[in-house]
Design an enzyme around this catalytic site. Sequence first.
Site, PDB file in Angstrom:
ATOM      1  N   HIS A   1      57.053   3.449  36.891  1.00 35.69           N
ATOM      2  CA  HIS A   1      55.669   3.533  37.365  1.00 35.69           C
ATOM      3  C   HIS A   1      54.680   3.352  36.195  1.00 35.69           C
ATOM      4  O   HIS A   1      55.033   2.821  35.174  1.00 35.69           O
ATOM      5  CB  HIS A   1      55.445   4.820  38.149  1.00 35.69           C
TER       6      HIS A   1
ATOM      7  N   GLU B   1      54.851  11.501  38.189  1.00 37.08           N
ATOM      8  CA  GLU B   1      56.082  10.868  37.736  1.00 37.08           C
ATOM      9  C   GLU B   1      55.856   9.970  36.529  1.00 37.08           C
ATOM     10  O   GLU B   1      56.644   9.973  35.576  1.00 37.08           O
ATOM     11  CB  GLU B   1      56.708  10.052  38.877  1.00 37.08           C
TER      12      GLU B   1
ATOM     13  N   HIS C   1      63.355   7.669  36.194  1.00 35.87           N
ATOM     14  CA  HIS C   1      62.482   8.057  37.303  1.00 35.87           C
ATOM     15  C   HIS C   1      62.597   9.549  37.595  1.00 35.87           C
ATOM     16  O   HIS C   1      63.536  10.220  37.149  1.00 35.87           O
ATOM     17  CB  HIS C   1      62.840   7.266  38.563  1.00 35.87           C
TER      18      HIS C   1
ATOM     19  N   GLU D   1      67.385   9.296  38.569  1.00 33.86           N
ATOM     20  CA  GLU D   1      66.383  10.109  39.269  1.00 33.86           C
ATOM     21  C   GLU D   1      66.564  11.553  38.800  1.00 33.86           C
ATOM     22  O   GLU D   1      67.516  12.232  39.196  1.00 33.86           O
ATOM     23  CB  GLU D   1      66.556   9.998  40.781  1.00 33.86           C
TER      24      GLU D   1
END
Length: 243
Positions: free
Chosen positions: A9, A23, A77, A141
């Site tokens: 991101h 995030e 992430h 993640e």
Amino acid sequence: MKFVIDWGHGGSDPGAVGNGLREKDLTMKIGKMIGDMLGEYEGVQVIYTRTSDCYLSLEERAEIANKACADFLLSVHINAGGGTGFESYIYNGNVSAKTIACQNVIHGEIMRAIGNVKDRGKKRANYAVLRLTNMPAILTENLFIDNANDAAKLKSDQFLQQIAYGHVIGLEKAFGLKKKGGQITVQKDTVKDDITGHWAEESIRKAIKAGIIKGHSDGRFGPDEPVTRAQLAVILDRLGLLK
């Protein structure tokens, strides 16, 4: 070795948001920690898909790795959606044996580094950064931003260092990386350079300096090895806690 570290991101895309966290900020922190730790290894070149809070498309991220002819892409992430724990992904199409091996090793080392966290497993998905890259690639993640307990961990820089450390040790083992030469001396004690970049490095050095803990006879410290009852008794005695 060329490793591309992709901070998930950025810019106008904050990623998942929850519990006062974004995030894109966490992935930047973790990704930079990973890159800094990898700087301690011989022959490793780190390339970031972004170096600031800017937006990049998924295609642009993959293109950076492909143009660099990277040996590996790591996309970092933070999860969301009401769950908890850690999981990793590789592409759900045709992948090399090296890709599978990398996921197995890196996933395991991250779980060891972060401790008492739910292991959600090694998974596959049709994510663009995994599908469009020409080299082995993994997407991690790292806990759930919208879970209060996970978020409390993610607010700790020490825990973020543990996450980063797990990624780095995974890469070290998957690619046979070697630390840069030389030894580090702490007063009269010399230990091989196996603690530099460790999330507990500062505390370990203090313990060595105080004479509370010593390394192995061959010079290794072994920061992630378990402590036996006998060793614990010696540590407590050196702390003056046994009468």
